[in-house]
Design an enzyme around this catalytic site. Structure first.
Site, mmCIF file in Angstrom:
data_model
loop_
_atom_site.group_PDB
_atom_site.id
_atom_site.type_symbol
_atom_site.label_atom_id
_atom_site.label_comp_id
_atom_site.label_asym_id
_atom_site.label_seq_id
_atom_site.Cartn_x
_atom_site.Cartn_y
_atom_site.Cartn_z
ATOM 1 N N LYS A 207 3.638 35.463 12.539
ATOM 2 C CA LYS A 207 2.713 36.138 13.339
ATOM 3 C C LYS A 207 2.667 35.704 14.780
ATOM 4 O O LYS A 207 2.552 36.749 15.831
ATOM 5 C CB LYS A 207 1.475 36.374 12.786
ATOM 6 C CG LYS A 207 1.138 36.477 11.413
ATOM 7 C CD LYS A 207 1.620 37.905 11.207
ATOM 8 C CE LYS A 207 1.450 38.396 9.593
ATOM 9 N NZ LYS A 207 1.901 39.898 9.328
ATOM 10 N N CYS A 251 -3.095 47.798 1.656
ATOM 11 C CA CYS A 251 -2.578 48.933 1.536
ATOM 12 C C CYS A 251 -1.213 49.435 0.793
ATOM 13 O O CYS A 251 -0.563 50.267 0.888
ATOM 14 C CB CYS A 251 -2.410 49.748 3.137
ATOM 15 S SG CYS A 251 -4.106 50.102 3.542
ATOM 16 N N ASN A 255 4.324 46.547 -1.664
ATOM 17 C CA ASN A 255 4.862 47.184 -2.825
ATOM 18 C C ASN A 255 5.769 48.242 -2.653
ATOM 19 O O ASN A 255 6.914 48.569 -3.228
ATOM 20 C CB ASN A 255 3.572 47.779 -3.610
ATOM 21 C CG ASN A 255 2.655 46.725 -4.277
ATOM 22 O OD1 ASN A 255 3.000 45.700 -4.496
ATOM 23 N ND2 ASN A 255 1.366 47.177 -4.696
ATOM 24 N N SER A 366 -4.307 33.692 -2.066
ATOM 25 C CA SER A 366 -3.130 32.878 -2.475
ATOM 26 C C SER A 366 -1.701 33.269 -2.105
ATOM 27 O O SER A 366 -1.345 34.669 -2.136
ATOM 28 C CB SER A 366 -3.052 32.404 -4.014
ATOM 29 O OG SER A 366 -3.153 33.504 -4.826
ATOM 30 N N ARG A 398 -5.646 53.860 4.612
ATOM 31 C CA ARG A 398 -6.509 53.821 3.434
ATOM 32 C C ARG A 398 -7.746 54.867 3.691
ATOM 33 O O ARG A 398 -8.555 54.430 4.374
ATOM 34 C CB ARG A 398 -6.923 52.607 3.013
ATOM 35 C CG ARG A 398 -7.549 52.538 1.672
ATOM 36 C CD ARG A 398 -8.075 51.056 1.313
ATOM 37 N NE ARG A 398 -7.010 50.385 0.541
ATOM 38 C CZ ARG A 398 -6.989 50.468 -0.793
ATOM 39 N NH1 ARG A 398 -7.868 51.184 -1.373
ATOM 40 N NH2 ARG A 398 -6.239 49.706 -1.165
HETATM 41 C C1 OXD Z 1 -0.944 39.515 7.145
HETATM 42 C C2 OXD Z 1 0.308 38.922 6.580
HETATM 43 O O1 OXD Z 1 -0.507 40.732 7.544
HETATM 44 O O2 OXD Z 1 0.139 37.921 6.098
HETATM 45 O O3 OXD Z 1 -2.058 38.844 7.357
HETATM 46 O O4 OXD Z 1 1.418 39.352 6.526
HETATM 47 MN MN MN Z 2 1.555 41.104 7.823
#
Ligand code: OXD
Ligand code: MN
Length: 582
Positions: A207, A251, A255, A366, A398
């Site tokens: 991130k 969302c 998947n 988790s 969503r």
């Molecule tokens: C998030 C991730 O978007 O862990 O929080 O991917």
């Molecule tokens: Mn993410």
């Protein structure tokens, strides 16, 4: 070991002087190194061996119970000018942030080893990929970075060839929530993270680098760093398409990234492949299209809810070579989480004997960390240096009401508006209150490294950089009927919507123009072998004019929160929607 890159050698020396480690270890990324670290983590209790018969090379890590998630309130963007960080970020002046972090890092690695991890976000030979170096005192972080990035000698060689790299400094400190900060210095291309070992705070390639710092770099250099999955769709005719899709959390992004099409589709020859599940870097190619890479090499996914029913591809990859963090354990040492199956675990995520009175056995956040190559739908294109050409960009939210199953933007700017107004809606069931709409533009609210107004402006500007931009769509799998039941089956059946999107991208399908964009004719959504009332589908594809009028007002107020940096194009598109509504 050391490096011929003087800037890197100097920085490592300077960090060592500040943090005072007992020793410095440069990670080479080898298999032998991986085994060595696993042994070390087992010996010091950071890892616990899971059942090696059912889950070979799988380990369990139980974190400090106060260190289980990203900490947005402790995450800062430190730009010289406060306004550049925007209302979407917490800001701290770079000088003050450096002073604070220098204080925290001073001497923090005494008695510890300092690990230097050169890594590459994206295939090593890709011009779209970028390198970084993370310095950390956590061997758990090293093992996660090994799965999530291309790390070690090959990355270091690229850094030595090219020169530039993002500097990431991390220490778990004392894991004290009161001494925890995740600082980003986009103008210095650097990150400093202290006091947390959790993935989103501590695996700095993810991130911090690939979204917050990269989004800033992307704006400066004319590309896009987005919180999107990348999905390959092959038609029965053998044509390969790729879509990139952004969804706020919860969302169904993972998947969708690993979707298994309904049986009829598989029989007909449709194939889905996974290029990425979380992050997408896109650059205009010489052909005017956007070419995308997944900068990551693995998946750091949420375990609870993953099952044979919801995501068989994800489940299949978790039987080998996986790190589990904060899941529960069964009697015979297998990893377990809510939603997996009906077994009762023996111990919970705090290592206590399981007792339902203590709450969920696995922490709701988790995680599993696993190489992307273990995924049955893994696309070899993940290693492609050029990346894959994107046909469609999809924004999903969503929404229990209002937003149709799928809609196509009238043009690029309308698509940017769709992305900027993505929202998730929660219903306060207890009070019966109306859904609370939380906007999460492009699903980037916690991840955009600069002012959202400038970010949307950059999206609008992409038109001047690429002649054949993807078509843009919104989707909403989450509409509910009056009884509170989902109206669309979701999961693998979402393939039916993807088929429509591909049909639009290849000019094979007509659509109805409505005030909010192009919508499918009911007959154009394939419902073969789907037990669904066409009247319900019709409802999912209807525009409720009054409700949309209210939405337009809500969107206008939302955009205005970002002040005069919001591009006028977004207000023009909103006005166009309003005028169409009549
Ligand atoms: C998030 C991730 O978007 O862990 O929080 O991917
Ligand atoms: Mn993410």
């Amino acid at each position: 070991m050391s490096t011929t890159n003087q800037a890197l050698a100097d920085w490592v020396k300077q960090v060592a002087e500040l943090t005072q480690p007992d020793s410095i270890y440069w990670c080479d990324g080898s298999e032998a190194e991986k085994q060595k670290f696993n042994k070390m983590l087992l010996a010091d209790g950071t890892f616990k061996k899971l059942n090696q018969d059912t889950h070979p090379d799988c380990y369990l890590h139980l974190s400090d119970p106060q260190d289980v998630a990203r900490v947005e309130h402790l995450t800062f963007i430190c730009t010289e000018n406060e306004a550049d960080a925007g209302p979407n970020n917490h800001w701290m002046a770079p000088e003050a942030a450096h002073e604070k972090m220098d204080g925290l890092f001073a001497g923090c690695m005494r008695g510890r080893t300092m690990y230097v991890i050169p890594y590459c976000m994206g295939p090593i030979d890709s011009p779209i990929a970028r390198c970084g170096v993370e310095i950390t005192d956590s061997a758990y972080v090293v093992q996660n970075m090994r799965l999530m990035t291309r790390m070690g000698d090959a990355a270091l060689a690229r850094i030595e060839r090219e020169g530039g790299f993002v500097k990431g400094l991390h220490s778990i400190g004392e894991l004290d929530p009161d001494r925890r900060f995740i600082m980003h210095f986009p103008e210095e291309l650097s990150i400093q993270s202290f006091g947390s070992g959790y993935g989103g705070n501590a695996l700095l390639g993810k991130k911090c680098h690939a979204l917050r710092i990269a989004s800033y770099q992307a704006k400066t250099e004319g590309w896009l760093a987005e919180h999107m999955l990348i999905l390959g769709i092959k038609t029965p005719a053998g044509t390969q398409h790729y879509v990139a899709a952004a969804f706020p959390s919860a969302c169904g992004k993972t998947n969708l990234a690993m979707l298994i099409p309904p049986e009829g589709y598989v029989k007909d020859g449709w194939e889905i492949s996974t290029v990425g599940d979380d992050i997408c870097w896109m650059r205009p190619g010489e052909d005017g299209r956007l070419w995308a890479i997944n900068p990551e090499a693995g998946f750091f996914g949420v375990a609870p809810g993953t099952s044979k029913g919801t995501n068989p591809n994800a489940l299949a990859m978790l039987y080998k070579d996986t790190i589990f963090t904060n899941v529960a354990e069964t009697e015979d040492g297998q990893p377990w989480w809510e939603g997996l199956d009906d077994r009762t675990p023996k111990t919970d995520w705090k290592g206590r004997p399981f007792d339902a009175a203590n709450g969920p056995a696995a922490h709701p956040n988790s995680r599993f960390t696993v190489s992307a190559k273990r995924c049955p739908s893994y696309s070899p294109e993940m290693e492609s240096a050029t990346g894959v050409p994107i046909d469609a960009i999809i924004f999903g939210g969503r929404r229990a009401s209002l937003v149709p199953l799928v809609a196509e933007a009238r043009n690029w700017n309308h698509g940017v508006l769709m992305g900027a107004t993505v929202a998730s809606e929660t219903t306060a069931a207890a009070t019966g209150a109306v859904g609370v709409v939380r906007r999460d533009p492009m699903a980037m609210k916690p991840f955009c490294g600069y002012h959202f107004g400038d970010y949307w402006g950059h999206w609008v500007d992409m038109q001047t950089k690429a002649d054949h931009l993807p078509k843009v769509f919104t989707v909403n799998w989450f509409r509910k009927n009056d009884q509170g039941k989902f109206m669309w089956p979701g999961f693998g059946e979402n393939m039916r919507v993807l088929e429509w999107i591909i049909g639009r991208c290849t000019d094979q399908l007509q659509a109805r123009e409505t005030a909010i964009g192009y919508l499918p004719e009911v007959k154009d959504i394939n419902t073969d072998n789907l037990d669904m009332d066409l009247a319900v589908l019709e409802q999912l594809l209807t525009v409720d004019v009054d409700a949309w009028k209210t939405e337009v007002n809500s969107v206008e107020a939302f955009l205005k929160e970002y002040g005069d940096r919001v591009p006028s194009a977004l207000f023009e598109e909103l006005l166009a929607v309003d005028n169409h509504l009549g």
